[in-house]
Design a protein around this motif. Structure first.
Motif, PDB file in Angstrom:
ATOM      1  N   ASN A 178       2.174   0.162 -11.266  1.00 17.90           N
ATOM      2  CA  ASN A 178       3.261  -0.487 -12.008  1.00 17.90           C
ATOM      3  C   ASN A 178       4.045  -1.533 -11.222  1.00 17.90           C
ATOM      4  O   ASN A 178       5.066  -2.005 -11.704  1.00 17.90           O
ATOM      5  N   VAL A 184       8.222  -2.527  -8.793  1.00 21.22           N
ATOM      6  CA  VAL A 184       9.108  -1.618  -9.510  1.00 21.22           C
ATOM      7  C   VAL A 184      10.389  -1.392  -8.722  1.00 21.22           C
ATOM      8  O   VAL A 184      10.421  -1.531  -7.511  1.00 21.22           O
ATOM      9  N   ARG A 200      15.007   2.667  -9.801  1.00 22.39           N
ATOM     10  CA  ARG A 200      15.388   3.204 -11.117  1.00 22.39           C
ATOM     11  C   ARG A 200      14.159   3.483 -11.977  1.00 22.39           C
ATOM     12  O   ARG A 200      14.065   4.523 -12.626  1.00 22.39           O
ATOM     13  N   GLU A 201      13.210   2.542 -11.990  1.00 21.21           N
ATOM     14  CA  GLU A 201      11.997   2.730 -12.797  1.00 21.21           C
ATOM     15  C   GLU A 201      11.183   3.929 -12.298  1.00 21.21           C
ATOM     16  O   GLU A 201      10.695   4.732 -13.100  1.00 21.21           O
ATOM     17  N   THR A 241      13.098   7.175 -13.134  1.00 19.30           N
ATOM     18  CA  THR A 241      12.966   7.534 -14.551  1.00 19.30           C
ATOM     19  C   THR A 241      11.634   8.217 -14.799  1.00 19.30           C
ATOM     20  O   THR A 241      11.569   9.274 -15.436  1.00 19.30           O
ATOM     21  N   TYR A 242      10.571   7.637 -14.271  1.00 17.02           N
ATOM     22  CA  TYR A 242       9.242   8.239 -14.394  1.00 17.02           C
ATOM     23  C   TYR A 242       9.228   9.639 -13.775  1.00 17.02           C
ATOM     24  O   TYR A 242       8.766  10.597 -14.384  1.00 17.02           O
ATOM     25  N   HIS A 260      12.823  -4.529  -5.265  1.00 20.85           N
ATOM     26  CA  HIS A 260      11.587  -4.309  -5.999  1.00 20.85           C
ATOM     27  C   HIS A 260      10.516  -3.915  -4.986  1.00 20.85           C
ATOM     28  O   HIS A 260      10.322  -4.617  -3.989  1.00 20.85           O
TER      29      HIS A 260
END
Length: 140
Positions: free
Chosen positions: A27, A30, A33-34, A37-38, A73
């Protein structure tokens, strides 16, 4: 704090580190936060766990990060397949003493190898045989 790996030895990965690294590989780029969340949806664990793991992965040299609009990121330094290949190599050398025979015996006993995985294994064996024949024909 994680110690840097000794010279000539690749850093190790724990199960959680590997799972998070694989998610990032698929992904990227990223944010924490991303990933958090996952990971929360998968395990229920908090953002701080993900932050700690991602920091360790960066320290071990598996991740890079770039600040974009005040947010970091993350991306993998190497592809997921490259990391897995290294881990398997370390396992074969360190645990199996360099022999793949115990692994092949395991595969022989495995009850559920998917047809596409079996086809990949056959292709690998064909390539190994072709390489061995080519090497045998080369003059010394």
């Amino acid at each position: 704090m994680t110690q840097p790996p000794s010279k000539g030895r690749a850093p190790t990965l724990g199960r959680v580190e590997l799972e998070i690294l694989q998610f990032i590989d698929v992904n990227h780029p990223v944010t924490v936060r991303e990933v958090a969340t996952y990971w929360f949806e998968k395990t229920g664990q908090a953002r701080t766990t993900v932050l700690t793991v991602m920091d360790r992965l960066k320290q071990k040299g598996f991740l890079t990060r770039k600040k974009i609009s005040n947010v970091y990121h993350y991306s993998p330094k190497r592809s997921g397949s490259s990391v897995l290949q290294h881990l398997v190599s370390d396992f074969v050398q360190g645990v199996l003493g360099g022999s793949v025979a115990p692994f092949v015996a395991y595969l022989n006993d495995a009850k559920s190898i998917a047809p596409d995985e079996l086809a990949q294994l056959k292709q690998i064996v064909n390539e190994l045989e072709a390489s061995a024949k080519a090497n045998a024909k080369e003059p010394s």
